[in-house]
Every structure is written in C-alpha cells, then in structure tokens.
Design a protein around this motif. Structure first.
Motif, PDB file in Angstrom:
ATOM      1  N   HIS A 178       0.799  -1.218   0.000  1.00  0.00           N
ATOM      2  CA  HIS A 178       0.000   0.000   0.000  1.00  0.00           C
ATOM      3  C   HIS A 178       0.835   1.272   0.000  1.00  0.00           C
ATOM      4  O   HIS A 178       0.323   2.340  -0.378  1.00  0.00           O
ATOM      5  CB  HIS A 178      -0.926   0.017   1.218  1.00  0.00           C
ATOM      6  N   LEU A 222       3.385   2.450  -1.792  1.00  0.00           N
ATOM      7  CA  LEU A 222       3.603   3.127  -3.065  1.00  0.00           C
ATOM      8  C   LEU A 222       2.310   3.763  -3.574  1.00  0.00           C
ATOM      9  O   LEU A 222       2.316   4.874  -4.102  1.00  0.00           O
ATOM     10  CB  LEU A 222       4.155   2.147  -4.103  1.00  0.00           C
ATOM     11  N   LEU A 223       1.187   3.050  -3.403  1.00  0.00           N
ATOM     12  CA  LEU A 223      -0.091   3.614  -3.825  1.00  0.00           C
ATOM     13  C   LEU A 223      -0.373   4.917  -3.083  1.00  0.00           C
ATOM     14  O   LEU A 223      -0.768   5.927  -3.679  1.00  0.00           O
ATOM     15  CB  LEU A 223      -1.229   2.619  -3.555  1.00  0.00           C
ATOM     16  N   VAL A 258       2.186   7.908  -4.059  1.00  0.00           N
ATOM     17  CA  VAL A 258       1.853   8.565  -5.332  1.00  0.00           C
ATOM     18  C   VAL A 258       0.583   9.403  -5.171  1.00  0.00           C
ATOM     19  O   VAL A 258       0.497  10.524  -5.677  1.00  0.00           O
ATOM     20  CB  VAL A 258       1.699   7.530  -6.467  1.00  0.00           C
ATOM     21  N   VAL A 268       4.987   5.865 -11.235  1.00  0.00           N
ATOM     22  CA  VAL A 268       3.544   5.907 -11.478  1.00  0.00           C
ATOM     23  C   VAL A 268       3.081   4.626 -12.159  1.00  0.00           C
ATOM     24  O   VAL A 268       2.053   4.041 -11.798  1.00  0.00           O
ATOM     25  CB  VAL A 268       3.175   7.139 -12.327  1.00  0.00           C
ATOM     26  N   ARG A 293       4.505   1.658 -12.036  1.00  0.00           N
ATOM     27  CA  ARG A 293       4.576   0.545 -11.087  1.00  0.00           C
ATOM     28  C   ARG A 293       3.413   0.616 -10.102  1.00  0.00           C
ATOM     29  O   ARG A 293       2.832  -0.417  -9.751  1.00  0.00           O
ATOM     30  CB  ARG A 293       5.916   0.559 -10.342  1.00  0.00           C
ATOM     31  N   ARG A 294       3.083   1.818  -9.690  1.00  0.00           N
ATOM     32  CA  ARG A 294       1.923   1.988  -8.814  1.00  0.00           C
ATOM     33  C   ARG A 294       0.674   1.455  -9.501  1.00  0.00           C
ATOM     34  O   ARG A 294      -0.160   0.782  -8.878  1.00  0.00           O
ATOM     35  CB  ARG A 294       1.761   3.455  -8.467  1.00  0.00           C
ATOM     36  N   ASN A 295       0.504   1.738 -10.784  1.00  0.00           N
ATOM     37  CA  ASN A 295      -0.672   1.275 -11.517  1.00  0.00           C
ATOM     38  C   ASN A 295      -0.704  -0.251 -11.636  1.00  0.00           C
ATOM     39  O   ASN A 295      -1.770  -0.862 -11.564  1.00  0.00           O
ATOM     40  CB  ASN A 295      -0.725   1.917 -12.899  1.00  0.00           C
ATOM     41  N   ALA A 351      -1.858  -1.533  -8.305  1.00  0.00           N
ATOM     42  CA  ALA A 351      -3.265  -1.226  -8.052  1.00  0.00           C
ATOM     43  C   ALA A 351      -4.207  -2.027  -8.935  1.00  0.00           C
ATOM     44  O   ALA A 351      -5.283  -2.443  -8.487  1.00  0.00           O
ATOM     45  CB  ALA A 351      -3.510   0.270  -8.255  1.00  0.00           C
ATOM     46  N   ASN A 360       8.606  -5.114  -5.241  1.00  0.00           N
ATOM     47  CA  ASN A 360       8.059  -3.935  -4.548  1.00  0.00           C
ATOM     48  C   ASN A 360       8.562  -3.928  -3.113  1.00  0.00           C
ATOM     49  O   ASN A 360       7.794  -3.860  -2.161  1.00  0.00           O
ATOM     50  CB  ASN A 360       6.526  -3.964  -4.585  1.00  0.00           C
ATOM     51  N   ILE A 395      10.523   1.346  -2.165  1.00  0.00           N
ATOM     52  CA  ILE A 395       9.481   2.243  -1.674  1.00  0.00           C
ATOM     53  C   ILE A 395      10.099   3.473  -1.032  1.00  0.00           C
ATOM     54  O   ILE A 395       9.699   4.611  -1.291  1.00  0.00           O
ATOM     55  CB  ILE A 395       8.568   1.529  -0.655  1.00  0.00           C
TER      56      ILE A 395
END
Length: 242
Positions: free
Chosen positions: A54, A56-57, A60, A159, A161-163, A166, A193, A198
């Motif tokens: 969570h 990184l989500l 961002v 961004v 990697r976050r996507n 998610a 990850n 992070i």
C-alpha cells in the motif's frame, strides 16, 4: 545529515505572499483543508509504518494531492489562467451553465471550475502536470528540459509501477512496457516492490514536490525559497539547480 526521505514543504505556508495557503477542496469527498503540511503528514506516516503493497499507492496519491493543492492555490489566486482553454463543446457549455445556476456566488463557481481542471489533469498522464504548460503551474520549462529527462523517466516508472500494483496485482502488462521502455522486466512477471524501492521512491517524490514548490514560488509569486524549504532542497542534489 539530511535525508530526502524527511523533506517537508512547510515553508510554502509562509512564503506565498497574499495567497490562499489553506484551500477548500471537494476533490476527495467531503470538503477539507489542504495544505503543504497535512499532505506531507501522510507521507511521514508511510515512512513510519511501511507496508510494501500500500505504501507506493499512498505515496503517489499524496504526491498528486500535493501538486493538486499547489495548482489550486495558483488558479484561485490567478483566475485569468483559466481563460482561453475552455472547450466550446455543447456538453461543456451545459455543465458550465449548470454550475452558474447552482452556485451561490462567483467564488463558488471558480472553485468548481478549478476542481474540474485539476481532476481532468490527473485523470490523464500525471507526467504532463510536470512537463506540459497546460497545468498552468509554470514548472514545465524546468521539468521538460533534457537535463531532467532521467528524473521524469523515474517518475513515470514510479507511477506505472503503482498502476501495476493497483490494477494488475503487480504483474507486468503491456501498458507498463509501453510506458517504461528501458525496463528489463518481462511481460507477465511479478514486479518487485520491496521496502528499499518504496523508501527511495518516497524520497524522490518529496524532492519533486519540493522543486515544484520552488518553481511555483519563483514563477508565480516572484519569491525565493527560504527556511525549511530551502534547507531541505539542499538534500535533493540529484535534481538540477534552477
């Protein structure tokens, strides 16, 4: 020894002469006050209680919220920046008419237009907020310079990697490969990850936010940086000087 992981942008609150530092926003549900300090409080919490899935989500999201806060300050202080961009499409005209009819006064209409502008920017490519003039932050000249390319590429990878995390449970898809052309990761492989990545990403996002704040102060308010913001920016040696 200073660390990019502990960058704070509290000085922004003291350095924008005559500006709306605490701005009303309904971008994320119920109206609330957004400021440099509470946006960065979220990231400070992430650093203390790191959850790789969570973190990184949330990092961002906090970074985008902070840029949105900067943009809202600028647009509310300088409404003329909204001129010349409005579409003449019938549905947009209808939406604007509805806002005028439903709003109590000019300030409420302006807030709703600014809210829509910010939402539209972040529904697109977040990199464009840094590198394109349409954001109105007047930071694109710096971030679109070739000397910043490696930093923009790094932001794009964070961004992307976050996507993945998610929306695809962390498995590399074709969209990631299109957006991060330099990657060595293969289609269908689980992307790492770990906490080291992070923490590095959070520190980097904080530096980007600090540099964006410096550029907004300089280009919109003819103000230099001082205090906490100036001292913390010294931690971000990897970003080119203005």
């Amino acid at each position: 020894m200073c660390s990019t992981e502990h960058l704070r942008i509290k000085a922004l609150q003291k350095s924008l002469p005559g500006s709306t530092v605490f701005v009303r926003s309904t971008l994320y549900g119920a109206p609330k006050d957004l400021s440099a300090s509470n946006a960065y409080g979220a990231i400070s919490h992430l650093q203390r209680a790191l959850n790789p899935r969570h973190a990184l989500l949330d990092a961002v999201a906090a970074f985008e919220e902070y840029l949105g806060c900067l943009l809202e300050i600028v647009l509310l202080d300088n409404p003329d920046l909204l001129k010349g961009d409005a579409t003449t499409a019938e549905r947009e005209e209808i939406k604007l008419v509805n806002w005028i009819v439903e709003s109590a006064d000019k300030s409420e209409i302006l807030e709703r237009i600014v809210e829509e502008r910010i939402r539209a920017l972040f529904y697109g490519n977040p990199v464009d907020v840094l590198t394109k003039p349409k954001s109105k932050l007047r930071i694109h000249g710096y971030f679109s310079d070739p000397q910043c390319k490696q930093h923009i590429d790094k932001f794009a990878e964070i961004v992307a990697r976050r996507n993945l995390i998610a929306h695809n449970d962390g498995y590399v898809d074709r969209k990631y490969l299109r957006e991060v052309t330099s990657t060595s990761f293969k289609l269908g492989k689980k992307i790492p990850n770990d906490s080291a990545y992070i923490k590095d990403a959070i520190g980097f996002l904080l530096c980007l936010a600090g540099k964006a704040s410096e550029l907004v102060l300089r280009n919109h308010y003819s103000s230099g940086v001082s205090g906490v913001l100036a001292s913390r920016l010294k931690c971000c040696k990897s970003l080119p000087a203005i």
